[in-house]
Design an enzyme around this catalytic site. Structure first.
Site, PDB file in Angstrom:
ATOM      1  N   ASP A  20       0.413  -1.324   0.178  1.00 33.31           N
ATOM      2  CA  ASP A  20      -0.115  -0.220   0.206  1.00 33.31           C
ATOM      3  C   ASP A  20       0.579   0.868  -0.146  1.00 33.31           C
ATOM      4  O   ASP A  20       1.816   1.060   0.328  1.00 33.31           O
ATOM      5  CB  ASP A  20      -0.618  -0.491   1.019  1.00 33.31           C
ATOM      6  CG  ASP A  20      -2.217   1.295   1.275  1.00 33.31           C
ATOM      7  OD1 ASP A  20      -2.321   1.526  -0.648  1.00 33.31           O
ATOM      8  OD2 ASP A  20      -2.768   1.010   2.152  1.00 33.31           O
ATOM      9  N   ASP A 115      -3.085   2.541  -6.274  1.00 30.02           N
ATOM     10  CA  ASP A 115      -2.047   2.720  -4.770  1.00 30.02           C
ATOM     11  C   ASP A 115      -2.268   0.823  -4.216  1.00 30.02           C
ATOM     12  O   ASP A 115      -0.825   1.560  -3.106  1.00 30.02           O
ATOM     13  CB  ASP A 115      -1.802   4.466  -3.792  1.00 30.02           C
ATOM     14  CG  ASP A 115      -3.336   3.808  -3.274  1.00 30.02           C
ATOM     15  OD1 ASP A 115      -4.180   3.146  -4.021  1.00 30.02           O
ATOM     16  OD2 ASP A 115      -3.824   4.609  -2.572  1.00 30.02           O
ATOM     17  N   GLU A 116      -2.477  -0.038  -4.742  1.00 35.26           N
ATOM     18  CA  GLU A 116      -2.535  -1.351  -3.665  1.00 35.26           C
ATOM     19  C   GLU A 116      -2.951  -2.090  -4.316  1.00 35.26           C
ATOM     20  O   GLU A 116      -3.731  -2.163  -5.918  1.00 35.26           O
ATOM     21  CB  GLU A 116      -2.951  -0.688  -2.162  1.00 35.26           C
ATOM     22  CG  GLU A 116      -5.370  -0.359  -2.514  1.00 35.26           C
ATOM     23  CD  GLU A 116      -6.079  -1.063  -1.444  1.00 35.26           C
ATOM     24  OE1 GLU A 116      -5.644  -2.267  -0.472  1.00 35.26           O
ATOM     25  OE2 GLU A 116      -6.512  -0.008  -1.127  1.00 35.26           O
TER      26      GLU A 116
END
Lengths: 387, 372
Positions: A20, A115-116
């Site tokens: 993350d 983003d993860e």
């Protein structure tokens, strides 16, 4: 896609990493504009408008600002924060760079957003036995490749624990939950940290006296299912650290939805239906582009007080057009307090697609290739008939 | 008018004309039968304004006259009538009494003067054909029908033409729906005069009525007069108004060209197609044929129902071909092929596929693939 891969983890303990990025959008902005470093940066909607915070720097978080908060509230909490409009193209390109790093280790990468992502490194391209080691290498490579962006990682034997772990020691932290620590880790976990527990569920849990994972474990399965429906089953399992969900490498879109936040709250139902109609038409187009048919329609209503509810219905007929969607949406809307309460946001989504991987194109019957003269005649006619 | 008929003399014809009188036309009276006494019998006249029928049947005439009576009701009354002999009397105001000593019907008739005129069929140059052969030709061509609302005459009609090939006169019938085409030939001796050099278009609807009247033995006469196609038996005549329009140039389509000729057992092929079309539906009509060396594999994929697959050993030596078809088209063709062995002539996935019976070059069926 073939059958579910869940069996993979049943006979062997899996190694799952959840990566993350730390305050991703805000960090990208701070990287590209060094003058913003050390300052509260908020990426998202206009603070004078009705948008929300998409991301905020750690400096902003100290003011109690978090993502998904209304920008206007964020402004109240921190009037000197720097509000920026998101630059999605930049974020996307950074995200693609990061994904390349993941793929050096495994193809079992399941991105959840820009983003993860989850990675299954049980078997990895480098033959590395330590998942923690892989996680550390990945964080270093991200830092180098993205010119200074940081990420956190959670390492565990299933997705649920890996995801919670990555959030445990942010920013730039690695948290490992081994099968041996799992029970302890979950027992001490505040119920709010469980994936799938929002404000409302948290409230319900609290009234039942459930504050931690340990409390949750003490409730029997039937009771959980009675209270939380099919989620009850999920809660029962994760309280015991059981989560067989596989890392699904290709991101399969599970729903198609559209929503809109109004400039001003509305309480006129006719107006709401009009807006829902427009959203349905957009969804119809998206369904057509993807060639999908769903069977579940969900209505999302956010009231003036930010209370957000959903109402959904699953139908037998495949949903492909706006008219069908609206037939059900009307009934769903009647099943809410919309109108009695002012509404701030309305959304419609279609999900539960008819096995997308099995969607086949319909074959088109070819006409006999008669001589040009007659063919043009029949072609012209058939065009008229079809229209 | 008054006459007495035997049930057995008219029950069959009344049943056969229900197709014509059951069809809606612009005139209400066309759902009626016109009955006219002749010297020693009665004449039945029926029409839907496109297809007309006339037949003469024995009857005991007590007094002359003409009536019209609802075809459906008259048929039902005759069918259920308890005695062999049926007495029919005209009463005033076109009412008709149908009775014997126990049963009595009084039926509303219509004014026979309102019944449409039938076209004149004197002085026709008739040409004689074998009844069974003609019936067979019609059956092989009317299997291809267009949509119910189809207006294009080359689809609503069967194309009749004469060909002269290899010193033989060929009487040919061709039918298409735009996606497939059937061609059937019959060699004939005498001259048949067609009004136009290019051939004529006879409505499929009318031809499907003709089939009912053709016997499996004997001959019938066919001819053309004033834009009417006429089929004549000894006591029965059918007159069909020709359609206007052209039939597309189909010569290239029925050429065998450079195709692979695959010989197959007809019954086995049909059973396979039946099994593979269980999972096809209105939305997913197509099945995929995979021709590979010595193997044909047919698969059906229907996202709403599932999948099916079947393999069959065939004699095929060419490059693999993957082609989709509507299996119904092929099965319909197979149902009118007489030979036990059939030949599938396939070129590729987008060119017409030709189907025919082994050792029978009179019938050829052309089916277009579906685009995958």
């Amino acid at each position: 896609m073939g059958p579910k891969r869940s069996c993979r983890g049943m006979d062997k303990i899996r190694k799952i990493i959840h990566i993350d990025m730390d305050a991703f959008y805000a960090s990208v902005e701070q990287r590209d504009r060094p003058e913003l470093k050390g300052k509260p940066v908020i990426v998202g909607g206009d603070p004078n408008g009705r948008g929300v915070v998409a991301a905020c720097s750690y400096e902003a978080r100290t003011f109690g600002i978090h993502s998904a908060m209304a920008s206007s509230i964020a402004y109240k909490r921190c009037p000197h924060a720097i509000f920026l409009k998101p630059r999605f193209d930049t974020y996307k390109s950074v995200s693609a760079d990061i994904r390349e790093i993941f793929c050096e280790y495994t193809d079992l990468v399941e991105p959840l957003s820009l983003d993860e992502a989850f990675l299954d490194v049980t078997q990895n391209k480098k033959g590395m036995p330590s998942a923690t080691r892989i996680a550390r290498e990945i964080l270093e490579k991200i830092y180098d490749k993205s010119r200074g962006l940081t990420a956190s990682a959670g390492v565990s034997f299933n997705k649920f624990l890996a995801k919670i772990a990555s959030d445990f020691n942010k920013p730039r932290g690695i948290t490992v939950v081994t099968p041996d620590d799992a029970a302890d880790f979950i027992d001490r976990l505040p119920i709010r940290k469980f994936f799938g527990v929002g404000k409302v569920t948290e409230g319900k849990m609290h009234t039942l006296g459930i504050k931690t994972g340990d409390d949750l474990k003490k409730i029997d399965k039937e009771k959980l299912i009675n209270i939380f429906g099919k989620n009850g089953h999920y809660f029962y399992n994760i309280a015991r650290g059981i989560d067989h969900r596989p890392v699904e490498p290709e991101w399969i879109r599970k729903s198609i939805g559209k929503e809109t936040t109004f400039r001003e709250d509305i309480d006129d139902k006719t107006q709401m239906l009009e807006i829902l109609g427009q959203l349905s038409v957009k969804i119809e187009n998206l369904l057509k582009i993807d060639g999908r048919k769903g069977t579940t329609i969900t209505l999302k209503v956010k009231y003036f007080d930010f209370q957000c509810i959903t109402r959904s219905v699953t139908v037998r007929e495949p949903i492909v057009d706006a008219d069908t969607i609206m037939r059900y949406i009307q009934a769903l809307l009647d099943n809410t307090e919309a109108g009695m309460k002012k509404v701030r946001l309305l959304g419609v989504s279609v999900s539960n697609f008819i096995d997308a991987s099995r969607t086949v194109k319909k074959y088109r019957q070819l006409p006999l290739p008669f001589s040009a003269e007659i063919r043009s005649d029949s072609l012209a006619r058939s065009l008229i008939v079809e229209d | 008018m008054k006459f007495k008929i035997k049930k057995e003399d008219i029950l069959d014809v009344l049943s056969k004309v229900q197709g014509i009188t059951g069809r809606k036309s612009n005139l209400a009276i066309t759902s009626n039968i016109l009955i006219k006494t002749t010297g020693n019998g009665i004449k039945l006249v029926i029409t839907d304004l496109e297809t007309g029928f006339e037949g003469i049947y024995p009857a005991d005439i007590e007094s002359q006259g003409t009536i019209t009576i609802n075809s459906r009701k008259f048929y039902e009354i005759v069918k259920e009538f308890p005695s062999k002999e049926i007495q029919v009397d005209e009463v005033e105001n076109y009412w008709i009494k149908i009775h014997n000593k126990n049963v009595e019907y009084n039926i509303v008739g219509m004014n026979p003067d309102d019944f449409p005129e039938t076209p004149e069929i004197e002085d026709v140059d008739f040409f004689t054909v074998d009844s069974q052969i003609f019936k067979d030709m019609i059956e092989k061509t009317i299997i291809i029908s267009g949509a119910p609302d189809e207006k294009r005459t080359h689809i609503t009609g069967i194309y009749f033409e004469l060909q002269h090939q290899k010193k033989e006169n060929i009487f040919r019938m061709v039918s298409t729906d735009g996606n497939r085409l059937s061609k059937v030939d019959c060699i004939y001796e005498k001259d048949l005069k067609l009004p136009k050099k290019t051939g004529i278009l006879v409505p499929k609807k009318g031809m499907s009525e003709v089939v009912k009247f053709l016997d499996s033995t004997g001959t019938v006469k066919i001819g053309i007069k004033n834009n009417n196609f006429i089929i004549k038996k000894d006591f029965e005549t059918i007159i069909i108004r020709l359609l206007e329009g052209n039939f597309p140039e189909y010569g290239d389509i029925i050429k065998r060209g450079s195709s692979h000729a695959i010989h197959m057992d007809r019954k086995m092929f049909v059973s396979m197609l039946k099994r593979m079309s269980i999972l096809s539906s209105e939305d997913y009509k197509g099945v995929i044929f995979n021709f590979k060396e010595d193997n044909l594999s047919i698969t059906t994929t229907n996202p709403e129902l599932g999948e099916s697959k079947e393999d069959m050993v065939i004699d095929y030596k060419g490059d693999p071909i993957e082609v989709a078809f509507n299996p119904r088209y092929i099965m319909e063709t197979m149902s009118v092929i007489d030979s036990d062995k059939i030949i599938v002539n396939i070129i590729d996935s987008e060119k017409p596929c030709l189907l025919e019976g082994e050792n029978d070059d009179t019938y050829l069926s052309v089916i277009m693939p579906m685009r995958i």
